[in-house]
Design a protein around this motif. Sequence first.
Motif, mmCIF file in Angstrom:
data_model
loop_
_atom_site.group_PDB
_atom_site.id
_atom_site.type_symbol
_atom_site.label_atom_id
_atom_site.label_comp_id
_atom_site.label_asym_id
_atom_site.label_seq_id
_atom_site.Cartn_x
_atom_site.Cartn_y
_atom_site.Cartn_z
ATOM 1 N N GLN A 1 42.947 36.602 40.584
ATOM 2 C CA GLN A 1 42.500 36.658 41.971
ATOM 3 C C GLN A 1 42.702 35.311 42.661
ATOM 4 O O GLN A 1 43.100 35.249 43.824
ATOM 5 C CB GLN A 1 41.037 37.078 42.035
ATOM 6 N N THR B 1 46.163 34.509 44.059
ATOM 7 C CA THR B 1 46.580 35.055 45.349
ATOM 8 C C THR B 1 46.456 34.046 46.474
ATOM 9 O O THR B 1 46.953 34.271 47.578
ATOM 10 C CB THR B 1 45.744 36.298 45.707
ATOM 11 N N GLU C 1 51.652 35.449 45.041
ATOM 12 C CA GLU C 1 50.474 36.236 45.400
ATOM 13 C C GLU C 1 50.649 37.711 45.059
ATOM 14 O O GLU C 1 49.785 38.331 44.438
ATOM 15 C CB GLU C 1 50.173 36.081 46.899
ATOM 16 N N GLU C 2 51.785 38.290 45.463
ATOM 17 C CA GLU C 2 52.014 39.713 45.207
ATOM 18 C C GLU C 2 52.143 39.983 43.710
ATOM 19 O O GLU C 2 51.605 40.965 43.189
ATOM 20 C CB GLU C 2 53.278 40.176 45.924
ATOM 21 N N ALA D 1 48.699 40.036 42.091
ATOM 22 C CA ALA D 1 47.978 41.279 42.366
ATOM 23 C C ALA D 1 48.488 42.409 41.470
ATOM 24 O O ALA D 1 47.711 43.200 40.932
ATOM 25 C CB ALA D 1 48.123 41.657 43.837
ATOM 26 N N ARG D 2 49.822 42.479 41.291
ATOM 27 C CA ARG D 2 50.376 43.520 40.424
ATOM 28 C C ARG D 2 49.994 43.280 38.972
ATOM 29 O O ARG D 2 49.746 44.223 38.208
ATOM 30 C CB ARG D 2 51.900 43.568 40.583
ATOM 31 N N THR E 1 46.521 44.547 38.305
ATOM 32 C CA THR E 1 46.521 46.005 38.175
ATOM 33 C C THR E 1 47.027 46.441 36.795
ATOM 34 O O THR E 1 46.453 47.330 36.154
ATOM 35 C CB THR E 1 47.403 46.630 39.271
ATOM 36 N N ARG F 1 34.733 39.870 42.195
ATOM 37 C CA ARG F 1 35.500 39.747 43.427
ATOM 38 C C ARG F 1 35.348 38.327 43.943
ATOM 39 O O ARG F 1 34.248 37.898 44.292
ATOM 40 C CB ARG F 1 35.021 40.758 44.479
#
Length: 326
Positions: free
Chosen positions: A87, A90, A97-98, A101-102, A105, A123
């Motif tokens: 986190q 990012t 950043e992208e 995030a992937r 996941t 978070r």
Amino acid sequence: MQKTSARLLALLSLLQSRRDWPGALLAERLDVSPRTVRRDVDRLRELGYPIVTFKGPDGGYRLGAGAQLPPLLFDDEQAVAVAVALQLATAAGAGIEEAAARALTTVRQVMPSRLRRRIDTVRVTAVGRPTDRPAPAVDTGVLMAVSTAVHDHEVLRFGYRSSEEEEVPRRVEPHHLVTWGGRWYLVAWDLDRDDWRTFRADRITPRTPNGPRFTPRELPGGDVAAFVAARFRGAPDPSPTSGADWPCRGEVILDLPADVVSRYTREGLAEALGPDRCRLVLGSWSWPGLAAALGRFDADIEVVGPPELKAAFAHLAERFSRAAAS
């Protein structure tokens, strides 16, 4: 976690910690027989871990490289660390950043439901880019307790330490866990002071159980990054996009409550040190200008640093003395 799964995790951790492991030493560290070690190694190979057997007087095992990422085995603290690190990536400003995030996941999909719950709870909002300055460590248990209260919308009860290590009880409605300049902060509505406050996470000692659930209030401005940047403007954050890149920045302790100081400065960070004392970090275009801005508070001032600010106070004192004499 089942005993076998826990042992597999321990075996994998050992194999990752050094290049070669004699089989007898692995059995001793895991408190099992060499036969059990061989069986567990076979299980890890089935999961996709490339474990190589080497021969010799101290024949044993080593973890190979270059294989496709297999299902992952994480304990609770490692799962939280992965979630937090990805986190924070990012906001790294390095064009990843992208991808971060992937990656989060992907990692989440190969974890058991219990650890997915922990990742979903954490978070973190990164405000500004990381800095090289030393930052106090925050216990993983504190981050989890705060994150859970934020996620579940439950009143958080905790002891809050000042710089003198005096712990004061607080009750808040927690809203966001953020990082700023390498430090962790909780943004929350203070129920006893009826106002928004920021708390350093390394000074929080959570109390259990949490209080009742609450309906989240709307944060001023609606955006946590803008809210924190406005509160902390003037605090140490060298990011050129932070809006706080003052050429002169100093730190003082004022004999005034933090909430009083906060009413009269929008460009500085006032941190409570007690009921009638606070630490203020402020920036300006010049050292005399900064000293003059701090002098407007009708209170005793202790200069924490840097020396240029202390010299500016002495310079203004001489100038003001001459003005009073004339």
